[in-house]
Enzyme design. Structure first.
Site, PDB file in Angstrom:
ATOM      1  N   ARG A 104       0.859  -1.176   0.000  1.00  0.00           N
ATOM      2  CA  ARG A 104       0.000   0.000   0.000  1.00  0.00           C
ATOM      3  C   ARG A 104       0.898   1.230   0.000  1.00  0.00           C
ATOM      4  NH1 ARG A 104      -4.307   1.213   4.699  1.00  0.00           N
ATOM      5  NH2 ARG A 104      -2.398   1.557   5.851  1.00  0.00           N
ATOM      6  N   THR A 108      -0.660   7.610  -0.910  1.00  0.00           N
ATOM      7  CA  THR A 108      -1.980   7.567  -1.553  1.00  0.00           C
ATOM      8  C   THR A 108      -2.875   6.478  -0.969  1.00  0.00           C
ATOM      9  OG1 THR A 108      -1.261   5.948  -3.182  1.00  0.00           O
ATOM     10  CG2 THR A 108      -0.907   8.276  -3.732  1.00  0.00           C
ATOM     11  N   ASP A 200       0.984  -2.540  12.439  1.00  0.00           N
ATOM     12  CA  ASP A 200       1.368  -3.008  11.101  1.00  0.00           C
ATOM     13  C   ASP A 200       1.598  -4.517  11.148  1.00  0.00           C
ATOM     14  OD1 ASP A 200       3.084  -3.785   8.854  1.00  0.00           O
ATOM     15  OD2 ASP A 200       3.062  -1.649   8.397  1.00  0.00           O
ATOM     16  N   ASP A 203       5.023  -5.893   9.772  1.00  0.00           N
ATOM     17  CA  ASP A 203       6.141  -5.591  10.675  1.00  0.00           C
ATOM     18  C   ASP A 203       6.108  -6.478  11.917  1.00  0.00           C
ATOM     19  OD1 ASP A 203       7.350  -3.693   9.094  1.00  0.00           O
ATOM     20  OD2 ASP A 203       6.308  -2.001  10.017  1.00  0.00           O
TER      21      ASP A 203
HETATM   22  C1  PRP Z   1      -1.074  -4.178   4.775  1.00  0.00           C
HETATM   23  C2  PRP Z   1      -1.974  -5.364   4.970  1.00  0.00           C
HETATM   24  C3  PRP Z   1      -2.842  -5.318   3.744  1.00  0.00           C
HETATM   25  C4  PRP Z   1      -2.999  -3.840   3.513  1.00  0.00           C
HETATM   26  C5  PRP Z   1      -4.345  -3.434   4.044  1.00  0.00           C
HETATM   27  O1  PRP Z   1      -0.058  -4.467   3.898  1.00  0.00           O
HETATM   28  O2  PRP Z   1      -1.289  -6.571   5.132  1.00  0.00           O
HETATM   29  O3  PRP Z   1      -2.279  -5.938   2.614  1.00  0.00           O
HETATM   30  O4  PRP Z   1      -1.964  -3.195   4.252  1.00  0.00           O
HETATM   31  O5  PRP Z   1      -4.607  -2.111   3.735  1.00  0.00           O
HETATM   32  P1  PRP Z   1      -5.734  -1.677   2.707  1.00  0.00           P
HETATM   33  O6  PRP Z   1      -6.963  -2.483   3.049  1.00  0.00           O
HETATM   34  O7  PRP Z   1      -5.901  -0.226   3.002  1.00  0.00           O
HETATM   35  O8  PRP Z   1      -5.244  -1.919   1.313  1.00  0.00           O
HETATM   36  P2  PRP Z   1       1.151  -3.438   3.599  1.00  0.00           P
HETATM   37  O9  PRP Z   1       0.822  -2.549   2.457  1.00  0.00           O
HETATM   38  O10 PRP Z   1       1.533  -2.767   4.895  1.00  0.00           O
HETATM   39  O11 PRP Z   1       2.297  -4.383   3.080  1.00  0.00           O
HETATM   40  P3  PRP Z   1       3.117  -5.551   3.840  1.00  0.00           P
HETATM   41  O12 PRP Z   1       2.178  -6.708   4.031  1.00  0.00           O
HETATM   42  O13 PRP Z   1       4.201  -5.854   2.856  1.00  0.00           O
HETATM   43  O14 PRP Z   1       3.624  -5.021   5.152  1.00  0.00           O
HETATM   44  N1  URA Z   2      -2.134  -2.493   7.280  1.00  0.00           N
HETATM   45  C1  URA Z   2      -1.737  -2.939   8.503  1.00  0.00           C
HETATM   46  O1  URA Z   2      -0.779  -3.720   8.609  1.00  0.00           O
HETATM   47  N2  URA Z   2      -2.395  -2.496   9.574  1.00  0.00           N
HETATM   48  C2  URA Z   2      -3.426  -1.649   9.505  1.00  0.00           C
HETATM   49  O2  URA Z   2      -4.001  -1.300  10.546  1.00  0.00           O
HETATM   50  C3  URA Z   2      -3.834  -1.208   8.237  1.00  0.00           C
HETATM   51  C4  URA Z   2      -3.168  -1.642   7.134  1.00  0.00           C
END
Ligand code: PRP
Ligand code: URA
Length: 209
Positions: A104, A108, A200, A203
Site C-alpha cells: 500500500r 496515496t 502493522d 512488521d
Molecule cells: C497491509 C496489509 C494489507 C494492507 C491493508 O499491507 O497486510 O495488505 O496493508 O490495507 P488496505 O486495506 O488499506 O489496502 P502493507 O501494504 O503494509 O504491506 P506488507 O504486508 O508488505 O507489510
Molecule cells: N495495514 C496494517 O498492517 N495495519 C493496519 O491497521 C492497516 C493496514
C-alpha cells in the site's frame, strides 16, 4: 451481494486479544496469527460440499463422507498474508498456494502490485484469499481482481481484523465474494491504520520494526 461473516468464536477472540497487545513478542505474534488462521479456516469452510463413499473398516463396510468437488487454493497477499499460510496448510494439506505481492503506497494508500503467481488450474478451485488486515480494502479488492483476471471464480476473502470501509469496498467491488473476519473494528486513523487494530501486521510478523 456477498456476506460479511464475523467469526467471533471464544477461542478466536481470546487469541486475538493477545495478538492485539503491543507487548506480544514477534514469536508469539507469528504463532497466534497462524492459530487464528486455522480456527477461521475451520469456520470459513463449514459449507464445503461432501460426498458419500464406501470404505472398509477393520470391522465392516461403512458409508462415510469425504470432501467433494473442487480442491482448495489459498492466496496470501504478500507480505502479511504469509503469516496465515501454515495454519491453513495444517488443516488442508493438499491445498495449492498462489502468491500476490501488493503493498500500500503510504501517501496515496493505493495498492501497488509487484508479484503474481497462481496455480494454473485456479479456475477449477475454491479460492481463499488471505490478509490479516482489511483497512481501506484497496489491497484485497485489487488482489481479487487479479485472481479473476487469471480465471479464478469461486473466491472468499479471510482477514483477521476488518474495518467497515474495507468490508464495504470489497463487497461492493466483488458482489460474488464472501468476506470472513475475526473482528470488525470501528474506523481508520489518518494514516489508514485500523483503530484499535494491531498495528502493522507485516512488521509484527517479520519483526521489521
Ligand atoms: C497491509 C496489509 C494489507 C494492507 C491493508 O499491507 O497486510 O495488505 O496493508 O490495507 P488496505 O486495506 O488499506 O489496502 P502493507 O501494504 O503494509 O504491506 P506488507 O504486508 O508488505 O507489510
Ligand atoms: N495495514 C496494517 O498492517 N495495519 C493496519 O491497521 C492497516 C493496514
Amino acid at each position: 451481494m456477498g456476506t460479511l461473516h464475523v467469526l467471533n468464536h471464544p477461542l478466536i477472540q481470546h487469541k486475538l486479544s493477545i495478538l492485539r497487545d503491543k507487548n506480544t513478542s514477534v514469536k508469539e505474534f507469528r504463532e497466534l496469527i497462524s492459530e487464528i488462521a486455522s480456527l477461521m479456516c475451520f469456520e470459513a469452510t463449514r459449507d464445503m460440499p461432501t460426498e458419500e463413499v464406501e470404505i472398509e473398516t477393520p470391522v465392516a463396510k461403512a458409508k462415510v463422507r469425504r470432501l467433494a468437488g473442487k480442491k482448495m487454493a489459498i492466496v496470501p497477499i504478500l507480505r502479511a498474508g504469509l503469516g496465515m499460510v501454515d495454519g491453513i496448510v495444517q488443516l488442508v494439506p493438499g491445498c495449492k498456494v498462489g502468491h500476490i505481492g501488493l503493498y500500500r503506497d503510504p501517501e496515496t494508500l493505493e495498492p501497488v502490485e509487484y508479484y503474481c503467481k497462481l496455480p494454473n488450474d485456479i479456475a477449477d478451485r475454491e479460492i481463499l484469499v488471505l490478509d490479516p488486515m482489511l483497512a481501506t480494502g484497496g489491497s484485497a479488492s485489487a488482489a481479487i481482481s487479479f485472481i479473476k483476471q487469471h480465471g479464478g471464480k469461486h473466491i472468499r476473502l479471510m482477514c483477521v481484523i476488518g474495518a467497515p470501509n474495507g468490508a464495504d469496498k470489497v463487497l461492493a467491488d466483488h458482489p460474488d465474494v464472501d468476506v470472513y473476519v475475526a473482528a470488525m473494528d470501528s474506523h481508520l486513523n489518518e494514516h489508514g491504520y485500523i483503530v484499535p487494530g494491531l498495528g502493522d501486521a507485516g512488521d509484527r510478523i517479520f519483526g521489521t520494526k
